[in-house]
Design a protein around this motif. Structure first.
Motif, PDB file in Angstrom:
ATOM      1  N   VAL A   1      -3.029  -5.352  -3.685  1.00 35.12           N
ATOM      2  CA  VAL A   1      -4.126  -4.756  -4.441  1.00 35.12           C
ATOM      3  C   VAL A   1      -4.370  -5.546  -5.718  1.00 35.12           C
ATOM      4  O   VAL A   1      -3.439  -6.120  -6.295  1.00 35.12           O
TER       5      VAL A   1
ATOM      6  N   LEU B   1       4.921  -2.226  -5.159  1.00 33.82           N
ATOM      7  CA  LEU B   1       4.216  -3.437  -5.583  1.00 33.82           C
ATOM      8  C   LEU B   1       5.235  -4.569  -5.646  1.00 33.82           C
ATOM      9  O   LEU B   1       6.294  -4.415  -6.260  1.00 33.82           O
TER      10      LEU B   1
ATOM     11  N   PHE C   1       0.086  -8.401  -5.802  1.00 32.97           N
ATOM     12  CA  PHE C   1      -0.740  -7.575  -6.678  1.00 32.97           C
ATOM     13  C   PHE C   1      -1.012  -8.323  -7.970  1.00 32.97           C
ATOM     14  O   PHE C   1      -0.254  -9.205  -8.387  1.00 32.97           O
TER      15      PHE C   1
ATOM     16  N   THR D   1      -4.273 -10.673  -2.397  1.00 34.81           N
ATOM     17  CA  THR D   1      -4.423  -9.208  -2.474  1.00 34.81           C
ATOM     18  C   THR D   1      -5.310  -8.649  -1.359  1.00 34.81           C
ATOM     19  O   THR D   1      -5.579  -7.445  -1.335  1.00 34.81           O
TER      20      THR D   1
END
Length: 485
Positions: A10, A39, A43, A114
């Protein structure tokens, strides 16, 4: 319990990346997800604000946020975490800045792989929510690759009309399924526990109805005053600041019917069904069932009207108490007594369910109570009647459950839990637009009555549990607050 998913790809854009909320809550929450593995490599975070910071300086502020707000941190891990953070000086009203931001995002998406997943977090004044969301679409920061999610903080509007305008602006750029309205109370362990307690234990499930519950009491008490938020509080007050969101979200979880399934859609539908049934009050009923107060200081502390950025003749309430009635659901017509305020005797968030007496053989028969304490402790207490030692008189007995210190240490912060939820696309613990719309409709009717009323809020002393007039909201002459402060 499902295992935490690992290495979720992300790219975050945090509007308001230099602000206090980001420093105290958002960066520590992300760090905890990082050290737990949700994470990992894939990221990146872009912080935006007006300040002309560099990437290096921003990374230093992120490291400081972790050191100040997270226990038992390793310097090496903090440094590694901060290297995923980058900064973009940004004016949210300037179209060209979004083009620059998109270029930076595109570079970072390639660098950190990502996979096109973008989350835009609006940690700034709500007046900019619509502007930002519209620019994100117009300047093509919302893409067709991966997912695009918008996270917004409260307050969502100032009244029903402003909330509708804001929702329309956001809806022009994002589908409802991609909008995550945060109410951080929904990330708290014991609030999430309410549904599990209700539906998985026959002891509670069998009495969770209007035949057995006499009233429900919800208390959100704060011992501090408005501190440095006097300017904001003058535009909000306790009703808008606490009842429209936190209290209604708790009440709907207590009052809703059993959802068809544990999916986000079915849980939101159950909440919305009960909220749709709330009894709307006319002016006479508002004056009868709602009480507003304002802390009046004492020998050593300020009254509200002497706080910074507060008008010396302000009529803004720092305390509100009232009665809610739902016309559908298992607790149909059961009074929900609510209260919240500043400068009260003790900081606590709790729900007390008061059961009806099963018989009248004993004159000293006391109410059975199921108490769910959300803050400052995660605790469940059931108050029962029993025989006193060596006598035939009744006494009050308590069955208590509380997490151990080790278990408490493992409970994620509310923001950490909510961050993880929107990373995996779980909308259960976020607020749906229809919930916002219904609660603002109720709140606006009370605000309108108060604005047309020339009476002042009732004064109450710092360290009390509000004005004495609060007793007028109870239906029964023997009813009173379970939590005394």
């Amino acid at each position: 319990m499902k295992a935490m998913k690992k290495n979720l790809p992300v790219l975050f854009v945090i509007f308001g990346g230099s602000g206090d909320l980001a420093h105290r809550k958002l960066y520590p929450a992300l760090f905890n997800l990082f050290r737990k593995g949700a994470l990992q490599d894939n990221f990146a975070v872009v912080g935006t604000a007006r300040r002309p910071w560099s990437d290096d300086y921003f990374q230093e502020t992120v490291q400081q946020a972790i050191i100040e707000n997270v226990k038992d941190v390793e310097d090496k891990l903090v440094t590694e975490f901060s290297q995923h953070f980058f900064y973009q000086s940004h004016d949210v009203t300037d179209e060209s800045h979004y083009i620059e931001l998109n270029n930076k995002i595109s570079q970072l998406e390639t660098q950190f792989n990502t996979q096109g997943n973008r989350t835009f977090y609006l940690a700034m004044s709500p007046q900019f929510f619509g502007t930002i969301s519209q620019h994100l679409r117009a300047q093509k920061l919302v893409t067709d690759t991966g997912y695009n999610r918008l996270v917004v903080e409260k307050p969502f509007g100032h009244d029903l009309e402003s909330a509708k305008v804001l929702n329309q602006q956001i809806g022009d750029s994002f589908d409802e399924k991609d909008v995550y309205r945060i109410d951080h109370y929904l990330g708290k362990q014991m609030i999430q526990n309410i549904m599990y307690l209700r539906l998985t234990n026959p002891l509670f499930d069998s009495v969770w109805d209007s035949n057995h519950i006499k009233n429900v009491q919800i208390t959100l008490a704060e011992s501090l005053g408005v501190e440095n938020r006097g300017g904001y509080y003058e535009t909000a007050g306790a009703l808008r600041d606490m009842v429209q969101n936190h209290i209604f979200q708790i009440a709907s979880q207590v009052a809703m019917k059993k959802p068809k399934s544990l999916t986000s859609a079915d849980i939101h539908q159950a909440k919305q069904d009960v909220l749709n049934s709330i009894q709307m009050y006319d002016s006479d009923e508002v004056n009868r069932f709602f009480v507003r107060g304002q802390y009046d200081g004492n020998h050593s502390e300020n009254s509200y009207r002497k706080e910074e950025q507060v008008s010396p003749d302000s009529t803004v309430e720092t305390f509100v108490s009232g009665k809610l009635l739902f016309k559908e659901g298992p607790l149909k017509n059961v009074p929900f007594y609510i209260r919240t305020g500043k400068k009260l005797a003790q900081k606590t968030t709790r729900v007390d369910l008061v059961l009806k007496s099963s018989h009248d053989l004993f004159e000293e028969n006391q109410d059975n109570v199921i108490s769910i304490e959300i803050d400052p402790e995660n605790k469940l207490t059931v108050t029962l009647n029993g025989k006193q030692l060596s006598q035939t008189d009744l006494s009050s007995l308590q069955m208590k459950f509380a997490y151990t210190q080790d278990e408490v240490a493992q409970i994620p912060d509310a923001y950490e839990k909510l961050f993880y939820d929107f990373l995996i696309g779980d909308r259960t613990n976020f607020v749906h637009w229809h919930e916002v719309k219904t609660t603002w409709d109720f709140i606006d009717r009370i605000e309108k009555t108060w604005q047309e009323d020339s009476r002042q809020p009732f004064a109450y002393q710092n360290g009390s549990m509000g004005p004495k007039e609060v007793s007028q909201i109870f239906e029964g002459t023997k009813d009173s607050w379970i939590f005394k402060g």
